[in-house]
Structures are given as C-alpha cells and as structure tokens.
Design an enzyme around this catalytic site. Structure first.
Site, mmCIF file in Angstrom:
data_model
loop_
_atom_site.group_PDB
_atom_site.id
_atom_site.type_symbol
_atom_site.label_atom_id
_atom_site.label_comp_id
_atom_site.label_asym_id
_atom_site.label_seq_id
_atom_site.Cartn_x
_atom_site.Cartn_y
_atom_site.Cartn_z
ATOM 1 N N HIS A 33 -74.561 -3.720 -25.398
ATOM 2 C CA HIS A 33 -74.648 -3.958 -26.846
ATOM 3 C C HIS A 33 -74.944 -5.432 -27.146
ATOM 4 C CE1 HIS A 33 -73.512 -3.233 -31.114
ATOM 5 N NE2 HIS A 33 -73.142 -4.500 -31.053
ATOM 6 N N GLU A 34 -74.166 -6.306 -26.540
ATOM 7 C CA GLU A 34 -74.354 -7.731 -26.810
ATOM 8 C C GLU A 34 -75.661 -8.250 -26.205
ATOM 9 O OE1 GLU A 34 -72.573 -9.081 -28.955
ATOM 10 O OE2 GLU A 34 -70.989 -7.572 -29.025
ATOM 11 N N HIS A 37 -78.389 -7.859 -28.752
ATOM 12 C CA HIS A 37 -78.417 -8.973 -29.707
ATOM 13 C C HIS A 37 -79.030 -10.211 -29.067
ATOM 14 C CE1 HIS A 37 -76.130 -6.769 -32.597
ATOM 15 N NE2 HIS A 37 -74.973 -6.820 -31.957
#
Length: 380
Positions: A33-34, A37
C-alpha cells in the site's frame, strides 16, 4: 520453563505459530500500500522524506541517495509515507505558516504544492496497489494450482428451506442468479452468500426448459476453511460428485491473469456489499475484527500451509484498499474527496473546514478501531 519456551517458540506456539504469520501478512499488505503512494509520488516529482512500516519509535532504518529515510518502527500496525511538506503522517493540509517555513527547493517538490491530478494519483495509488497485489496473488495461485469447479447443479434440497419453498428440485441446473449468468456452483454460492434477507430471482433449467423462481436466503452459521465460525446466507441446496462433475481448471499465464482480475473484482464487490449492509444493520457485527482476529486467522492459515497464508494476504489487501477509499479524512478517500471539491470550486478547501473535517474523520476512524478491538476482546 521448557514448557513455556515450547509454547512460545514452537511452530504451534505464539511466536512462530501466530505472531510471525501475523507480522508477515500485515507487513506485506502495508508495504505494498505504502509503496504505491511512494512510487507514484516519486513518478510525479514529489519529494519523499520518510517511508515507514509501523508507528512510534524507530527500530532501525537507513537513508537512500534521494534523502528518503526508510525505517521500521516499533508498533507494527500500519505505516506511512511522509512527503516533503507533510507536517504529520496523515498528509493533512499544512497551514500557511508551515508552507512558508519551507525553502524554495522544498516548495517545488512539496506534496501540497502539486497540481490536483498529481496529488490524487499519488493518494489513489495506495489502494490501487492493494488491488494489484490481490490480482498478483490469485494469478500465481491459479497458475500453480488451477481452480476446482463443479457444474451448477442441484443434487439435494433441504426440507423447509428457502429453496424448497421456492419450488427448486433435485436435478435442476442454475442458469442465472438475479440476472447474472452462472457457470459453476461456486458462482451461485458467491451471489447468494452475502444476501441474507434479500429476495433473489433464480433462473433454473429443468427438463430442457427455463423456469424462474424467487427465494430469500437465510443466514446460517458455518465453519470456514480456517475453522472460524462465520454467518453466510444459504437457500438450502447441495451439490454432489455425480451431478456436479467436479474437475480442475488449468490456466495459461494469460488465462490465470484474466481469472485473477475477475476473482479480485468479485472479492471487491462482496466486500463492498458487506460494508453497505453492515452500515444499515443487516450484517452480524462479529464478522468484523481487528488485529487480534487477523493474528488468529494468520496463525490458522499458516498451519494449513503457505498458500493459505498468501490467500489471507490477498483478501486482507482488498479490505485495506476498500477501507482506505472511504470518503473519510484522514483516509485516502477523504483526501480524494477534498481534491474533488477543490477541482469543482477551483480553490483549496479552507483550513478551518479541513481542520473540522479531519477532527470528525479522526474520531470516526478511532471509533471504528475501538469497535473492532472490542469485538476482538469482548464482543464476540
């Protein structure tokens, strides 16, 4: 003493049997997920100050050549990417004074000075990468193991069940469920299992002719593959080897990818359906759990084999992706909501409105976390 050590560190004990699988599952989902980003942010020219797995005190880390601090923190229940200009881990809008404190070089690469499309792309990339992770997991599993399927046949009908009351008979074949064509018995289960209390129209093939019946699934407590008690909706039919003709479907790499995309879409749809029904009080609150439940499931999956643990990663990744898209600050969906408003009114939302929204959203998020912790410890 030996018994205590064995209970803690054996493969059936807490550390190796539960804690390690839990950290593996959570770390993979959070890291992906990170990383979404981070990668899209860097691609958009945004500076990154820190990439963290976990919260709280740093355990260890290093600086890369771009000046980003990569670190592992003490509380392994999440993570964050801190972009240049972020004043906290939630990337909430900084004040005018905070922005003024940046150097000219920092302002050029600061997150909050970028065009809306770059900020939106960076934010949505986290949940998107969660969905891509699920697709990748399913594609690998389908390539390696194929998929067992059965024909959508009715071998038995439970007396007094919704199916019996609707007139479904042994030997019938499911053709459509609420207008959706079905090719396997698993398709029928998927379209029924999350709709307790909903009247569903079934198109059945009987003696070469299609007939239409309506049945309302009823909730029933069952045991899932990991041994957990779950409530699913059923209409009271069963299949067998004679009519179902079980077989294993093998896939080419391209076929496995296509099937993985389709299966991920089904998981997203079912998860979204569950959340909507939960909000209006039509789902059992005990179906939601927090870190303790995830840890327990991780240990159960690990005992069944690594492929089960990876499947848990896939399902949890979808859940994290969907939850982060909810339009609640400080979640990713909350940021996207503000960017949408900004695009319409052609100016940033006022600092006062942002602050009020973030406080309200944070209370909602903390309330939800408290709710799932209560479920884990006392509620269920």
């Amino acid at each position: 003493m030996n018994e205590i050590l064995h209970a803690l560190f054996s493969t059936q004990g807490f550390v190796l049997g539960t804690l390690v699988p839990f950290l593996f599952v959570l770390t993979v989902v959070v890291f992906v997920h990170e990383m979404g980003h981070y990668l899209i942010g860097r691609w958009c020219g945004i500076g990154v100050k820190a990439f963290a797995i976990g919260f709280g005190p740093e355990l260890f880390g290093f600086n890369d050549r771009h000046g980003t601090r990569w670190k592992l923190c003490a509380i392994p229940l999440g993570g964050y990417v801190k972009f240049v200009g972020d004043m906290n881990a939630t990337s909430s809008q900084p004040s005018a004074e905070d922005l003024e404190s940046l150097t000219e070089a920092e302002r050029r690469v600061a997150f909050h000075t970028q065009p809306i499309w770059k900020r939106a792309a960076t934010v949505v990339a986290g949940p998107l990468f969660n969905f891509l992770l699920t697709i990748a997991v399913f594609a690998v599993l389908f390539s390696l193991y194929g998929r067992p399927v059965m024909e959508p046949m009715v071998a038995e009908v439970t007396a007094g069940s919704p199916a019996a009351r609707a007139g479904i008979q042994p030997g019938d074949r499911f053709v459509k469920v609420d207008g959706n064509k079905v090719g396997t018995f698993a398709d029928v289960q998927r379209l029924v299992s999350g709709r307790a209390g909903d009247a569903i129209t079934f198109t059945m093939l009987r003696d070469g002719k299609e007939i239409t019946v309506t049945a309302t699934p009823e909730p029933m407590e069952q045991q899932d593959a990991l041994g957990n008690k779950v409530k699913v909706a059923i209409i009271g039919v069963a299949n067998n080897a004679e009519l179902g003709q079980p077989r294993l479907v093998s896939y080419t790499p391209a076929g496995a990818l296509a099937a993985a995309v389709e299966e991920t879409g089904h998981v997203i749809e079912r998860t979204g359906q569950f959340l909507k029904r939960f909000v209006i009080g039509r789902e059992d609150k005990c179906q939601l759990g927090g870190p303790i439940k995830i840890a327990k499931m991780s240990g159960q999956a690990a005992k069944l084999g690594f492929e089960w643990l990876v499947q848990l990663v896939a399902f949890l990744s979808v859940g994290i992706g969907i939850l982060n898209l909810l339009p609640i600050p400080p979640l990713d969906g909350g940021h996207l909501l503000f960017y949408g408003v900004e695009a319409v009114i052609r100016r940033p939302v006022s600092e006062r409105m942002m602050e009020m929204a973030y406080r309200a959203g944070l209370l909602l998020v903390l309330g939800f976390m408290g709710f799932v912790f209560w479920n884990d410890l006392f509620g269920c």
